[in-house]
Design an enzyme around this catalytic site. Structure first.
Site, PDB file in Angstrom:
ATOM      1  N   GLY A 511      44.468  39.326 114.414  1.00 28.76           N
ATOM      2  CA  GLY A 511      44.080  38.428 113.335  1.00 28.76           C
ATOM      3  C   GLY A 511      45.263  38.123 112.439  1.00 28.76           C
ATOM      4  N   GLY A 513      45.954  37.291 108.348  1.00 25.73           N
ATOM      5  CA  GLY A 513      45.361  37.192 107.018  1.00 25.73           C
ATOM      6  C   GLY A 513      46.373  36.639 106.040  1.00 25.73           C
ATOM      7  N   GLY A 514      45.989  36.532 104.789  1.00 23.04           N
ATOM      8  CA  GLY A 514      46.884  36.039 103.774  1.00 23.04           C
ATOM      9  C   GLY A 514      48.106  36.930 103.640  1.00 23.04           C
ATOM     10  N   PHE A 515      47.931  38.189 103.908  1.00 18.32           N
ATOM     11  CA  PHE A 515      48.978  39.182 103.717  1.00 18.32           C
ATOM     12  C   PHE A 515      49.952  39.188 104.887  1.00 18.32           C
ATOM     13  CE2 PHE A 515      50.246  43.703 104.151  1.00 18.32           C
ATOM     14  CZ  PHE A 515      50.823  43.908 102.923  1.00 18.32           C
ATOM     15  N   GLY A 516      49.478  38.878 106.076  1.00 18.53           N
ATOM     16  CA  GLY A 516      50.344  38.886 107.248  1.00 18.53           C
ATOM     17  C   GLY A 516      49.524  39.096 108.506  1.00 18.53           C
ATOM     18  N   LYS A 532      48.270  46.207 109.534  1.00 19.21           N
ATOM     19  CA  LYS A 532      48.495  44.954 108.831  1.00 19.21           C
ATOM     20  C   LYS A 532      49.926  44.968 108.310  1.00 19.21           C
ATOM     21  CE  LYS A 532      45.714  43.051 105.162  1.00 19.21           C
ATOM     22  NZ  LYS A 532      44.408  43.120 104.553  1.00 19.21           N
ATOM     23  N   ASP A 628      37.053  38.455  96.736  1.00 19.61           N
ATOM     24  CA  ASP A 628      37.283  37.644  97.927  1.00 19.61           C
ATOM     25  C   ASP A 628      36.236  37.976  98.984  1.00 19.61           C
ATOM     26  OD1 ASP A 628      38.524  35.659  99.298  1.00 19.61           O
ATOM     27  OD2 ASP A 628      40.281  36.831  99.887  1.00 19.61           O
TER      28      ASP A 628
END
Ligand SMILES: *[C@@H]1O[C@H](CO)[C@@H](O)[C@H](O)[C@H]1NC(C)=O
Ligand SMILES: *[C@@H]1O[C@H](CO)[C@@H](O)[C@H](O)[C@H]1NC(C)=O
Ligand SMILES: *[C@@H]1O[C@H](CO)[C@@H](O)[C@H](O)[C@H]1NC(C)=O
Ligand SMILES: *[C@@H]1O[C@H](CO)[C@@H](O)[C@H](O)[C@H]1NC(C)=O
Ligand SMILES: *[C@@H]1O[C@H](CO)[C@@H](O)[C@H](O)[C@H]1NC(C)=O
Ligand SMILES: *[C@@H]1O[C@H](CO)[C@@H](O)[C@H](O)[C@H]1NC(C)=O
Length: 838
Positions: A511, A513-516, A532, A628
């Protein structure tokens, strides 16, 4: 077998109750020292007791040595108006008259002073051989808001007829204390034997065992203070501890009508406690079967005494009251009949011992509920709960956790965060400091990992070697059960993570995500994990990285994704989580070709996620707002158990004296609370709104925002609420659900979603109420499936094809802060800003 066991239990309880000797009407303690520290005048407290100044050594019965001259006085008429401050170790020595158990109450309330910083004072207190606490600091525990009273019951006189209360400041800090009480405990208040949980032979409690009051609750009644209790105890309200607040109904009777049998002395609990109770709320269902549950956070590694108070003032001869009592899911009293055993309006109490092992849940669960088979209305009551921590075999009440040092680091970072926003020239410096701190921690973590002795250290941070002991393959399933004991993540070496993910092999990406990117990996010991990896150049990423570690290290819940480890070496920020084999909820709803979830599975997933959020909002020390909530942040394990993930944007909720937190708007489009958007004031109700959007997504199996659809359908909320207002919501539900959904269950569910989406936060239910409604909806569905069997009756939602979901795999929940120029986004944006269409 079960009846035999409970029979045995009753004999034991009977024995115990009989050992409690007959009562003395009013209790006048032999020893009664009430000390007003740092004062030079006697003060009478609200309950009419006189607190003496601690200056007078010649009062003979106690001395303070060495005498400290550091005192702070702001009021001479209030016990909390003065405090004595210590720069070095000192002791109060009390010459006691009567050997035996004594209450020791220590009162703390920091006083603002130009000379001493009491709020950040850190110190230890010992009482004779008992270590009461170690490096206590009210700032660390966030306790400064109100008076802290720590109450202990300890044995005095085993060796000397003297009680010495020794106060030791931590290195470089000060200590302070406002007041001390040393009061004799009446005989037999404390039991000498109690039933273990799960049931077994009675456990003896030695005279030496000390007790620390963890909780004392007047169930269903008001807060009682020292004025209302002959032993000057304080009884709290039970509502904060209820898992579902709507599950109870408070009842009360005249306190004067309560009878105390000879084996229950009046000082056991005031009649005000026995005269109020909670009973089961009427859930308006035919077959009312549920438990009322209270949950109490406790510390691992100690034994706890749980005392339950009962008094039946409810059942009349016409109506029986028979119920089950559970502690930590274990039946401790089954088909319990108080009136039958003890009589109507009669005070009764039972003691249980719970051994909270290091690997169990950090909480005690007390439940009452109706028995399985009954031919009278189901009900259950509880009047009072007391929970005491027992001192361990070293007379210790405090395990000095290693985790505290991390807490301290994080608090420092939090302060730095203000600077980040204030001035950008501090950014680089702060960044550097954080990197240095994290690297130091990383190094320390790895150094510790080499010391096998630490494996036995009772800390939630398990050193690497501890986990690596097992070389056998561990499946995610077995991790799921052993997982919670690992608690907060450990520090991992970057090389370990590289190995686990085959050096971040692209084929392992599960996946983005916004973080990486998120990779699937396998740790050296066989644990399957989600890794992550953050973008080191992103300032945003760094803040979220810290928030996530900070949040997750404080939280542990079956319905929150747990952090296994983290690493911050040089430019690499990595978070390692338990692997959730089922992936995000969204994938199971649309766009991936996975088999459609049944209505029951969807309800269970929503209930799981609501439990996770409920814990965030109410369960932790500080309330936490997730900020969120969306279907990609609700992950499923291989059993489809839902867990809430991604705390990168989470915020501590408003404190007691605030109603909201002001912040820059962050979150995901389609899920944003319009009120938060307009006023930029964040409350728990913003999560409730987002959760309402999730409920609609679950029901309709389409994205929250789908720009490919006609204008009136782009936003799921506008579209679905339009149908809901016309009472036609069933026309747009996922066609897969047709024919299997109970209309009642659907109505409950959609009504709940509608309330969550109310324009104003104040009109939205709390997440606890949402949870209750979802559970009710599930119950309605189960009743329905039971009656309908395969659901082929005419009494269900027909297979309407009015709307076939247009599935769009693209992710449309664009993060506000990172991309506000997206065409689709700005269209929605303008709708949000001018919500005229509603
Ligand atoms: C308490 O004693 C100190 C000196 O020891 C004195 O300065 C102060 O005024 C006294 N306070 C009261 C209320 O008597
Ligand atoms: C805790 O107390 C010990 C002394 O008992 C001291 O050495 C240590 O530095 C203290 N830790 C903190 C974090 O204050
Ligand atoms: C207390 O701190 C000082 C320096 O701040 C240090 O020299 C001393 O060794 C410390 N004492 C203990 C017992 O840790
Ligand atoms: C507790 O005692 C105070 C003072 O006597 C009284 O005002 C209050 O009503 C009592 N509380 C209850 C619940 O009776
Ligand atoms: C009790 O059961 C609940 C739900 O089945 C579960 O979440 C919880 O972990 C259990 N608690 C204990 C202490 O076994
Ligand atoms: C009540 O809780 C116990 C223990 O957690 C459980 O075994 C029982 O099934 C529950 N009863 C109901 C009606 O939910």
């Amino acid at each position: 077998m079960a009846t035999l066991r409970s029979h045995h239990l009753f004999l034991l309880l009977l024995h115990h109750v009989l050992t409690v000797c007959s009562t003395v009407a009013a209790f006048s303690p032999k020893d009664n020292f009430l000390i007003n520290c740092g004062a030079n005048a006697t003060v009478t407290s609200a309950d009419g007791r006189a607190f003496w100044p601690d200056t007078s050594g010649e009062v003979s019965s106690f001395v303070l040595s060495p005498i400290s001259h550091d005192v702070v006085q702001v009021s001479s008429s209030d016990v909390y108006g003065s405090a004595r401050v210590f720069r070095e170790a000192a002791a109060y020595r009390f010459n006691i008259k009567q050997k035996g158990r004594h209450f020791l109450r220590l009162h703390f309330q920091p006083i603002r002073s130009s000379l001493y910083d009491m709020k950040s004072a850190s110190f230890s207190v010992k009482a004779n051989e008992y270590t009461l606490f170690h490096n206590f600091s009210c700032s660390r525990l966030d306790l400064c808001r109100s008076v802290v009273v720590k109450e202990y019951i300890i044995e005095v006189g085993l060796v000397l007829k003297q009680l010495s209360v020794m106060v030791t400041p931590s290195n470089g800090s000060i200590a302070f204390i406002n007041a001390i009480e040393v009061v004799s405990v009446p005989g037999n208040l404390v039991p000498s034997v109690a039933s273990p949980v799960p049931p077994g032979p009675g456990v003896e409690i030695s005279a030496r065992t000390g007790f620390e009051t963890a909780y004392r609750i007047n169930v269903g009644g008001p807060v009682l203070d020292s004025r209302n209790d002959t032993l000057w105890r304080v009884w709290e309200d039970d509502r904060p501890f209820l898992v579902i607040s709507a599950s109870v109904h408070s009842i009360s009777t005249d306190p004067d009508s309560i009878r105390y049998p000879s084996e229950v002395p009046q000082y056991i609990a005031p009649s005000l406690v026995y005269a109020t109770a909670q009973e089961m709320a009427d859930a308006n269902v035919g077959n009312q079967k549920f438990n009322i549950s209270w949950v109490f956070n406790i510390e691992l590694g100690f034994m706890y005494l749980v005392r339950l108070h009962f008094c039946d003032f409810l059942s009349k001869s016409a109506r029986n009251l028979l119920f089950n009592v559970y502690i930590d899911n274990q039946s401790v009293l089954s088909s319990f009949d108080i009136s039958g055993k003890k009589g109507f309006l009669t005070a009764y109490f039972v003691d249980f011992i719970v051994d909270v092992q290091m690997d169990s849940d950090r909480r005690i669960l007390v439940q009452i509920g109706p028995p399985e088979l009954m031919n009278f209305p189901p009900d259950a009551i509880l009047n009072g709960i007391e929970i005491f921590k027992l001192s361990d075999s070293d007379d210790n009440f405090d395990v000095n956790h290693m985790v505290h040092s991390i807490d301290v680091e994080l608090t420092k970072n939090q302060k730095n965060e203000a600077l980040v926003t204030a001035s950008s020239c501090f950014l680089g410096l702060v960044f550097l400091i954080i990197i240095v701190v994290v690297i130091l921690l990383c190094l320390r973590g790895r150094r510790n990992a080499k010391k096998p002795t630490l494996a036995s250290f009772p800390s939630p941070i398990a050193p690497t070697t501890h986990m690596g002991n097992s070389h056998t393959k561990v499946s995610t399933r077995s991790y799921a059960s052993s997982g919670p004991s690992l608690g907060i993540g450990q520090l991992l070496a970057f090389s370990e993570i590289q190995e686990a993910t085959k050096n971040f092999d692209e084929s392992l990406v599960v996946g983005i995500g916004g973080f990486g990117k998120v990779y699937k990996g396998v740790l050296e010991n066989g644990l399957v994990v989600a890794v992550k990896r953050g973008n080191p150049r992103s300032q945003q990423g760094l803040v979220e990285f810290r928030t996530e570690i900070e949040m997750l290290s404080k939280l542990r819940h079956r319905h929150l994704v747990s952090l296994i480890g983290h690493c911050h070496e040089a430019n690499n920020m990595v978070l390692v989580y338990e692997f959730m084999a089922g992936g995000p909820l969204r994938k199971h709803l649309y766009g991936s070709g996975l088999p459609a979830l049944s209505w029951k599975q969807r309800l269970e997933i929503c209930i799981g996620a609501a439990k996770g959020l409920h814990y965030l909002h109410t369960g932790a020390a500080e309330n936490i707002i997730h900020r969120d909530v969306k279907t990609t942040n609700i992950l499923l394990d291989e059993n489809l158990t839902a867990k809430v993930a991604d705390f990168g944007l989470s915020k501590m909720g408003p404190t007691l004296d605030q109603t909201h937190v002001s912040t820059a708007v962050k979150g995901s489009f389609g899920y944003l609370d319009p009120e938060y958007f307009r006023r930029q004031q964040l409350t728990e109700k913003s999560d409730v709104y987002s959760f309402g959007v999730v409920l609609l997504e679950v029901l309709c199996a389409r994205p929250a925002i789908n720009p490919a659809l006609p204008r009136d359908q782009v936003n799921i909320v506008e579209w679905a609420m339009n149908w809901q207002k016309r009472g036609l919501l069933e026309h747009i539900i996922d066609p897969h659900l047709a024919r299997t959904v109970s209309p009642d269950s659907l109505r409950k569910f959609s009504g709940t979603a509608e309330k969550c989406l109310a324009e104003h936060g104040i009109d939205r239910p709390s997440i606890g109420d949402v949870l209750w409604n979802l559970e009710y909806s599930l119950q309605l569905q189960e009743t329905f499936s039971g009656v309908i069997g395969d659901g082929s009756s005419s009494n269900c939602i027909p297979d309407l094809r009015e709307w076939i979901p247009q599935v769009d795999i693209a992710q449309h929940d664009v993060s506000v802060s990172s991309d506000a120029t997206d065409v689709a986004t700005s269209r929605v944006f303008s709708q949000l800003m001018n919500p005229k269409g509603r």
